[in-house]
Design a protein around this motif. Structure first.
Motif, PDB file in Angstrom:
ATOM      1  N   ALA A  86       3.268  -2.928   3.863  1.00 30.03           N
ATOM      2  CA  ALA A  86       3.363  -4.126   3.022  1.00 30.03           C
ATOM      3  C   ALA A  86       3.227  -5.385   3.869  1.00 30.03           C
ATOM      4  CB  ALA A  86       4.690  -4.147   2.254  1.00 30.03           C
ATOM      5  N   PHE A  87       2.745  -6.447   3.223  1.00 33.75           N
ATOM      6  CA  PHE A  87       2.666  -7.759   3.860  1.00 33.75           C
ATOM      7  C   PHE A  87       2.644  -8.839   2.782  1.00 33.75           C
ATOM      8  CE2 PHE A  87      -1.686  -6.256   3.283  1.00 33.75           C
ATOM      9  CZ  PHE A  87      -2.324  -7.341   2.712  1.00 33.75           C
TER      10      PHE A  87
ATOM     11  N   TYR B 285       8.400  -2.638   5.734  1.00 26.69           N
ATOM     12  CA  TYR B 285       7.238  -1.742   5.783  1.00 26.69           C
ATOM     13  C   TYR B 285       6.031  -2.366   6.481  1.00 26.69           C
ATOM     14  CZ  TYR B 285      10.033   0.481   2.144  1.00 26.69           C
ATOM     15  OH  TYR B 285      11.069   1.042   1.430  1.00 26.69           O
ATOM     16  N   CYS B 286       6.254  -3.381   7.300  1.00 26.50           N
ATOM     17  CA  CYS B 286       5.123  -3.987   8.008  1.00 26.50           C
ATOM     18  C   CYS B 286       5.050  -3.461   9.441  1.00 26.50           C
ATOM     19  CB  CYS B 286       5.250  -5.515   8.021  1.00 26.50           C
ATOM     20  SG  CYS B 286       6.274  -6.185   9.366  1.00 26.50           S
ATOM     21  N   CYS B 287       3.993  -3.858  10.117  1.00 30.12           N
ATOM     22  CA  CYS B 287       3.893  -3.785  11.568  1.00 30.12           C
ATOM     23  C   CYS B 287       3.963  -2.357  12.118  1.00 30.12           C
ATOM     24  CB  CYS B 287       4.989  -4.644  12.206  1.00 30.12           C
ATOM     25  SG  CYS B 287       5.172  -6.297  11.468  1.00 30.12           S
TER      26      CYS B 287
ATOM     27  N   LEU C 197       0.858  -1.184   0.000  1.00 29.90           N
ATOM     28  CA  LEU C 197       0.000   0.000   0.000  1.00 29.90           C
ATOM     29  C   LEU C 197       0.892   1.232   0.000  1.00 29.90           C
ATOM     30  CD1 LEU C 197      -2.298  -1.128   2.969  1.00 29.90           C
ATOM     31  CD2 LEU C 197      -2.478  -1.806   0.582  1.00 29.90           C
ATOM     32  N   SER C 198       0.695   2.135  -0.971  1.00 34.64           N
ATOM     33  CA  SER C 198       1.537   3.331  -1.087  1.00 34.64           C
ATOM     34  C   SER C 198       0.665   4.579  -1.106  1.00 34.64           C
ATOM     35  CB  SER C 198       2.383   3.279  -2.373  1.00 34.64           C
ATOM     36  OG  SER C 198       3.223   2.141  -2.377  1.00 34.64           O
TER      37      SER C 198
ATOM     38  N   ILE D 253     -11.003  -9.696   5.930  1.00 42.02           N
ATOM     39  CA  ILE D 253     -10.581  -8.360   6.352  1.00 42.02           C
ATOM     40  C   ILE D 253      -9.187  -8.482   6.955  1.00 42.02           C
ATOM     41  CG2 ILE D 253     -11.040  -6.421   7.893  1.00 42.02           C
ATOM     42  CD1 ILE D 253     -13.991  -7.071   7.689  1.00 42.02           C
ATOM     43  N   ILE D 254      -8.251  -7.719   6.419  1.00 40.55           N
ATOM     44  CA  ILE D 254      -6.845  -7.801   6.825  1.00 40.55           C
ATOM     45  C   ILE D 254      -6.494  -6.577   7.658  1.00 40.55           C
ATOM     46  CG2 ILE D 254      -4.484  -8.116   6.024  1.00 40.55           C
ATOM     47  CD1 ILE D 254      -6.459 -10.363   5.231  1.00 40.55           C
ATOM     48  N   ILE D 255      -5.763  -6.784   8.765  1.00 44.83           N
ATOM     49  CA  ILE D 255      -5.316  -5.684   9.615  1.00 44.83           C
ATOM     50  C   ILE D 255      -3.797  -5.748   9.773  1.00 44.83           C
ATOM     51  CG2 ILE D 255      -7.495  -5.504  10.867  1.00 44.83           C
ATOM     52  CD1 ILE D 255      -6.243  -7.127  13.123  1.00 44.83           C
ATOM     53  N   ASP D 256      -3.215  -4.608  10.065  1.00 42.33           N
ATOM     54  CA  ASP D 256      -1.768  -4.521  10.263  1.00 42.33           C
ATOM     55  C   ASP D 256      -1.399  -5.071  11.641  1.00 42.33           C
ATOM     56  OD1 ASP D 256       0.837  -3.945   9.648  1.00 42.33           O
ATOM     57  OD2 ASP D 256       0.668  -1.786  10.023  1.00 42.33           O
TER      58      ASP D 256
END
Length: 646
Positions: A333-334, A313-315, A229-230, A294-297
């Motif tokens: 990112a993931f 770029y995660c977490c 995601l940017s 549904i995806i969450i960080d």
């Protein structure tokens, strides 16, 4: 068998086969089109319950139609999109071989027309390169839905149909009988008919937020994808983002790194076709089998986790900032391991999910496109060598900030000035009204002017001050009183000074919410004053060009002041009101670069204000210099009172 009987059988066979042949062959109108031929064919309709004899225009009818897209040109049509101008209040239930381009899911209303995107067949090759193979140059979309007011045998055709791809022009669509058709050609008739290597994929598009779906490993039954995601918008932001998409071919998520499903559940696989096919797979470790996960960080503490983290770029708890604040924090990112189902069990059979959606807390609304195949992304090689590794396949999803009709702001602004003792508060119900206002307050009565110390009180504790201030200034006291603004964040813009060579303002941000905002930012648009911006003293402020116009001041907290804390209890909770989180700074301007500026007549007040990417509601008037002005001593006392809250 007699000749008469053979003739009878032949006639029966023809009657049975001719409709099938007609359905499988392109319309004869396609023969005169040397571009992309579109047709919309209405096939059947039946009356639905209830029977509305009193208003026949609202009587519902089922309809079935076919949208045909046929490439008769010399150029391959990439990621085809077709607009259908529905005009009979259509409610679409299903569409084969296509999805809605705006990312909305079916069933749903398409009464104002809609754009269809091809799925899973997104590209239409040419007759030349396929020897006229209809399975590669043509797609038929079967539509089933409800329309209103057009009873059979009348035919509910759309107002028009057209190709929605860039670079194509369509003639006016024509309707005859149960068919609407049109021919579309390229804007540039001299366009090359043979594609070069550079033209193999559509160019990448820009948007407020772009999402890349890159397949980096692929096997017969599963593949590994990286989702990035940017943030491309200078004022865009996401907090606690939640990302969703829709699987359409029975896929499920086996494992993830850098993010996680909001619900871990494999029951749909165990009792579904996935469990029947993958009988040896341990579904106790499968993360999610929902059609729309549904995806969450993940939180920062999981960044170095060898199982869940270690993804660049995660977490970050779902926070994506503008590039102007921190380029490294404008990306999230993931990775996700996806298992496929028959008939897609092939290393090269890669189909991305559709209908992407993303949202956050106190953030703008985004509307996302369908995924478009683009050139493969490149990543730093894991070996550490100075080379790049290339994704096996890449798709881009473009999301843009939208403002749904009737949506309420999430923040508001009040105005005040050194030459007027009253605060012009946020508008009544600026961020929405409470459910039942009839007995408690008025949603239409303008907000009452306030004394400066009322800004530090919750709205429900301002009544006595507002009433006393109105009586002191000989202003009417409405009954019922106006409703509050109901905004989680309010901002006061105070015109502080105005002199020959310059002027200054003070901005105060109040957080009435229960959420602490980390790495907050705000922006004010001053149409005439921004070129004279000099400095901010408690915030980090810079000028920002939006849409090519340098009229915005972007501000954020300095190190140590980048938290806007939540509302807290007063010193004595039993009798003291709640206290908002607060940040404040003075801003100075010079008049040398803005000759002719009239600060007190409106040029010193912002025309737009943003907090964390959300545009705030502004007062409709500026403070005036007459009425309740009481001289320099009163002005100084008010300023001294406000300075106590810094």
């Amino acid at each position: 068998m007699s000749d008469r009987f053979r003739h009878f059988v032949t006639v029966l066979v023809l009657f049975a086969v001719l409709p099938f042949l007609a359905a499988q062959s392109p319309s004869t109108g396609a023969d005169s089109c040397n571009g992309v031929y579109l047709s919309y064919t209405y096939s059947s309709g039946t009356k639905l319950m209830p029977n509305l004899t009193s208003d026949l225009s609202q009587q519902p009818y089922r309809f079935e139609s076919d949208l045909t897209v046929l490439n008769n040109g010399l150029v391959e049509l990439k990621s085809w999109k077709v607009f259908v101008g529905f005009k009979h209040g259509e409610y679409l239930v299903s569409a084969s071989n296509a999805v809605l381009s705006d990312g909305n899911r079916l069933p749903g209303s398409v009464e104002n027309g809609t754009v269809f995107s091809g799925y899973p067949m997104t590209d239409l090759k040419t007759a030349v390169e396929t020897a006229g193979d209809l399975t590669q140059i043509q797609v038929r979309v079967h539509l089933v839905g409800t329309q209103f007011g057009v009873a059979p045998p009348e035919i509910p055709l759309p107002a028009n149909i057209s190709l929605a791809n860039d670079g194509w022009l369509c003639s006016s669509s024509s309707a005859e009988g149960n068919v609407t058709e049109v021919c579309c050609t390229q804007e540039d008739p001299s366009a090359k008919s043979n594609m070069t290597v550079d033209e193999e994929f559509l160019p990448r598009q820009s948007g407020d937020l772009t999402i890349m779906y890159d397949v980096i490993q692929t096997y017969e039954s599963n593949y590994l994808a990286q989702v990035t995601l940017s943030n491309q918008n200078s004022l865009g932001r996401l907090d606690n983002w939640k990302l969703s998409w829709e699987w359409t071919r029975g896929e499920f998520i086996n494992a993830m790194k850098g993010a996680y499903p909001s619900v871990v559940d494999s029951s749909e696989c165990i009792f579904g076709a996935q469990g029947a096919y993958y009988q040896s797979l341990d579904f106790s470790t499968v993360l999610n089998c929902e059609r729309t996960p549904i995806i969450i960080d993940l939180p920062p503490t999981k960044y170095n986790d060898t199982i869940l983290g270690l993804t660049p770029y995660c977490c970050r708890n779902g926070t994506i900032l503008p590039r102007e604040m921190d380029p490294s924090k404008s990306i999230s990112a993931f990775q996700v391991q996806v298992y496929k189902m028959p008939p897609d069990l092939n290393r090269s059979r890669l189909i991305p999910p559709v209908n992407w959606k993303i949202n956050g807390t106190l953030n703008p609304d985004y509307q996302c496109s369908q995924p478009v195949r683009v050139s493969p992304s490149q990543f730093p090689d894991r070996s550490g060598l100075p080379v790049n590794s290339t994704a096996i396949a890449s798709w881009q999803v473009v999301c843009n900030i939208t403002h749904p009709k009737g949506e309420s702001p999430k923040c508001c602004v009040s105005f005040s000035a050194y030459y007027n003792e009253s605060i012009i508060p946020c508008k009544t119900c600026a961020c929405g009204c409470p459910g039942n206002t009839a007995r408690s307050c008025s949603s239409t009565t303008p907000a009452m002017h306030l004394p400066s110390n009322a800004l530090l009180l919750p709205f429900e504790n301002r009544t006595a001050l507002a009433t006393a201030w109105a009586e002191l200034n000989h202003q009417p006291v409405p009954n019922p009183m106006p409703c509050g603004d109901n905004c989680g964040v309010s901002i006061n813009w105070h015109l502080y000074t105005d002199y020959n060579n310059g002027w200054s303002a003070r901005i105060t941000i109040f957080n009435w919410d229960e959420t602490t905002f980390a790495d907050w930012f705000a922006a004010v648009q001053l149409d005439k004053a921004t070129p004279g911006f000099q400095a901010m003293y408690s915030f980090n402020g810079t000028t920002l060009a939006l849409n090519g116009v340098n009229n915005t001041i972007f501000m954020q907290g300095n190190p140590g002041l980048n938290y806007l804390v939540a509302e807290t209890d007063g010193a004595n909770p039993e009798k003291d009101p709640r206290v908002p989180g607060k940040q404040q700074s003075v801003i100075s301007f010079t008049k040398k670069k803005t000759p002719g500026i009239s600060v007190t007549n409106g040029d010193g007040f912002p025309t737009k204000v943003y907090f964390n990417g959300e545009e705030c509601s502004l007062p409709s008037v500026f403070p005036t210099g007459g009425g309740n002005r009481r001289g320099p001593l009163i002005v100084l006392s008010v300023l001294a009172l406000l300075s106590m809250f810094i």
